[in-house]
Write a protein that holds these residues in place. Structure first.
Motif, PDB file in Angstrom:
ATOM      1  N   THR A  50       0.849  -1.181   0.000  1.00  0.00           N
ATOM      2  CA  THR A  50       0.000   0.000   0.000  1.00  0.00           C
ATOM      3  C   THR A  50       0.885   1.231   0.000  1.00  0.00           C
ATOM      4  O   THR A  50       1.941   1.254   0.642  1.00  0.00           O
ATOM      5  CB  THR A  50      -0.938   0.012   1.223  1.00  0.00           C
ATOM      6  N   THR A  51       0.473   2.243  -0.756  1.00  0.00           N
ATOM      7  CA  THR A  51       1.268   3.454  -0.923  1.00  0.00           C
ATOM      8  C   THR A  51       0.387   4.681  -0.790  1.00  0.00           C
ATOM      9  O   THR A  51      -0.749   4.700  -1.288  1.00  0.00           O
ATOM     10  CB  THR A  51       1.956   3.475  -2.301  1.00  0.00           C
ATOM     11  N   SER A  60      -3.059  10.681  -3.351  1.00  0.00           N
ATOM     12  CA  SER A  60      -3.406   9.400  -3.966  1.00  0.00           C
ATOM     13  C   SER A  60      -2.973   8.251  -3.084  1.00  0.00           C
ATOM     14  O   SER A  60      -1.957   8.323  -2.385  1.00  0.00           O
ATOM     15  CB  SER A  60      -2.759   9.265  -5.359  1.00  0.00           C
ATOM     16  N   THR A  62      -2.832   3.738  -3.046  1.00  0.00           N
ATOM     17  CA  THR A  62      -2.903   2.512  -3.839  1.00  0.00           C
ATOM     18  C   THR A  62      -2.778   1.305  -2.926  1.00  0.00           C
ATOM     19  O   THR A  62      -1.951   1.289  -2.012  1.00  0.00           O
ATOM     20  CB  THR A  62      -1.784   2.474  -4.895  1.00  0.00           C
ATOM     21  N   GLU A  64      -2.273  -2.870  -3.497  1.00  0.00           N
ATOM     22  CA  GLU A  64      -1.966  -3.851  -4.531  1.00  0.00           C
ATOM     23  C   GLU A  64      -1.710  -5.227  -3.931  1.00  0.00           C
ATOM     24  O   GLU A  64      -1.104  -5.338  -2.859  1.00  0.00           O
ATOM     25  CB  GLU A  64      -0.731  -3.434  -5.333  1.00  0.00           C
ATOM     26  N   ALA A  80      -5.459  -4.324  -8.018  1.00  0.00           N
ATOM     27  CA  ALA A  80      -5.082  -3.035  -7.435  1.00  0.00           C
ATOM     28  C   ALA A  80      -6.309  -2.161  -7.258  1.00  0.00           C
ATOM     29  O   ALA A  80      -7.235  -2.176  -8.079  1.00  0.00           O
ATOM     30  CB  ALA A  80      -4.053  -2.325  -8.314  1.00  0.00           C
ATOM     31  N   ASN A  82      -7.207   1.922  -6.507  1.00  0.00           N
ATOM     32  CA  ASN A  82      -6.603   3.259  -6.534  1.00  0.00           C
ATOM     33  C   ASN A  82      -7.648   4.307  -6.176  1.00  0.00           C
ATOM     34  O   ASN A  82      -8.773   4.279  -6.703  1.00  0.00           O
ATOM     35  CB  ASN A  82      -6.033   3.578  -7.916  1.00  0.00           C
ATOM     36  N   SER A  84      -7.762   8.668  -5.621  1.00  0.00           N
ATOM     37  CA  SER A  84      -6.977   9.892  -5.743  1.00  0.00           C
ATOM     38  C   SER A  84      -7.886  11.105  -5.793  1.00  0.00           C
ATOM     39  O   SER A  84      -9.059  11.019  -6.183  1.00  0.00           O
ATOM     40  CB  SER A  84      -6.087   9.855  -6.990  1.00  0.00           C
ATOM     41  N   THR A  99     -11.757   6.930  -8.340  1.00  0.00           N
ATOM     42  CA  THR A  99     -11.696   5.644  -7.657  1.00  0.00           C
ATOM     43  C   THR A  99     -11.672   4.563  -8.726  1.00  0.00           C
ATOM     44  O   THR A  99     -12.523   4.564  -9.630  1.00  0.00           O
ATOM     45  CB  THR A  99     -12.904   5.430  -6.736  1.00  0.00           C
ATOM     46  N   SER A 102      -8.459  -2.529 -10.729  1.00  0.00           N
ATOM     47  CA  SER A 102      -7.930  -3.230 -11.901  1.00  0.00           C
ATOM     48  C   SER A 102      -7.534  -4.652 -11.524  1.00  0.00           C
ATOM     49  O   SER A 102      -7.139  -4.925 -10.379  1.00  0.00           O
ATOM     50  CB  SER A 102      -6.727  -2.493 -12.480  1.00  0.00           C
ATOM     51  N   SER A 120     -10.025  -2.958 -16.122  1.00  0.00           N
ATOM     52  CA  SER A 120     -10.087  -1.935 -15.081  1.00  0.00           C
ATOM     53  C   SER A 120     -11.442  -1.246 -15.108  1.00  0.00           C
ATOM     54  O   SER A 120     -12.055  -1.065 -16.171  1.00  0.00           O
ATOM     55  CB  SER A 120      -8.967  -0.904 -15.252  1.00  0.00           C
TER      56      SER A 120
END
Length: 267
Positions: A50-51, A60, A62, A64, A80, A82, A84, A99, A102, A120
């Motif tokens: 996670t980032t 943002s 993420t 994964e 994943a 996402n 942002s 939002t 994928s 996605s």
């Protein structure tokens, strides 16, 4: 027995995860990053990460999950999520929130030929300022999309990390399945490497992307193309390209050609 040996194996546990944080200042402004990763989740060799990225204009996050050897097939499968939010009123005259989810896979179909199909889904809301141009105001609204993407890579490099010879060619395409202001994306990138000596390794890199709206529609402002930072270093990535009045709006075409020299034994 003379044809048998005694082998002792000692296993030492090592950390399989990482916790990282960072900050930077550059042409795109100040940025902060925080990430957590695990490459042996559930003890099955599954990668999980996670980032969180913070810049002056965007926030943002993420999440994964990647199984590099799904069902012992040698194929990787990943998913994943996402989320942002961007405030680009100063540069492009709009705010947006996205939002997306994928799901994809990557495998070697033939020797040195890799395929990477994915699907996605995303939801996006764009709010355009009242002072923006008439063309920008058309982008105001809410959008939902379901897209299919695939990539074909032909890799003839001598090694993946720091290659010294060979080349790598990649073609990508994104096709809309459920259209809501959707676009068709095509891209190609070529990298060629040549070692002049042990001290100098040269490379030539070509990059091109196109995006076109379907049914004669304009491409959504958040989907338009901007030059990637690694392709044009030293410039603000969102302030290179077409403008509509004072707003930077991105373009439909990108082309970049770069020459690099690596000095692996320097110092």
């Amino acid at each position: 027995s003379p044809n048998l040996k005694v082998i002792e194996i000692t296993v030492t546990e090592q950390a399989t995860g990482e916790l990282s944080a960072g900050a930077g200042v550059g042409t795109d402004g100040t940025s902060f990053m925080f990430a957590i990763s695990e490459n042996n989740w559930l003890g099955r060799g599954i990668g999980f990460g996670t980032t969180l990225d913070l810049t002056e204009e965007t926030i943002s996050g993420t999440l994964e999950v990647n199984n590099p050897n799904y069902n012992y097939s040698g194929n990787s499968v990943y998913a994943a999520l996402n989320i942002s939010s961007a405030d680009k009123t100063a540069s492009s005259g709009y705010e947006s929130s996205q939002t997306g989810f994928s799901l994809g896979t990557e495998f070697e179909q033939y020797e040195n030929v890799f395929l990477s199909p994915s699907i996605s889904a995303g939801y996006e809301k764009i709010d355009v300022q009242s002072t923006a141009s008439a063309a920008m105001k058309k982008m105001d609204g809410e959008f939902s999309n379901l897209d299919f993407s695939y990539g074909i890579t032909y890799d003839q490099r001598d090694q993946v990390y720091r290659p010294t010879s060979g080349y790598r060619t990649n073609f990508t395409q994104t096709l809309p399945i459920l259209m809501d202001s959707s676009s068709l994306v095509n891209g190609i990138s070529i990298s060629s490497y040549h070692g002049f000596s042990e001290d100098v390794i040269g490379s030539v890199k070509f990059y091109a992307r196109t995006i076109h709206g379907l049914s004669d529609e304009d491409v959504r402002v958040t989907s338009r193309l901007y030059m990637p930072q690694k392709r044009l270093r030293g410039f603000n990535t969102r302030r290179v390209g077409p403008k509509d009045g004072e707003d930077w709006i991105g373009g439909n075409y990108i082309t970049a050609l770069g020459f690099e020299a690596q000095l692996p034994t320097l110092l």
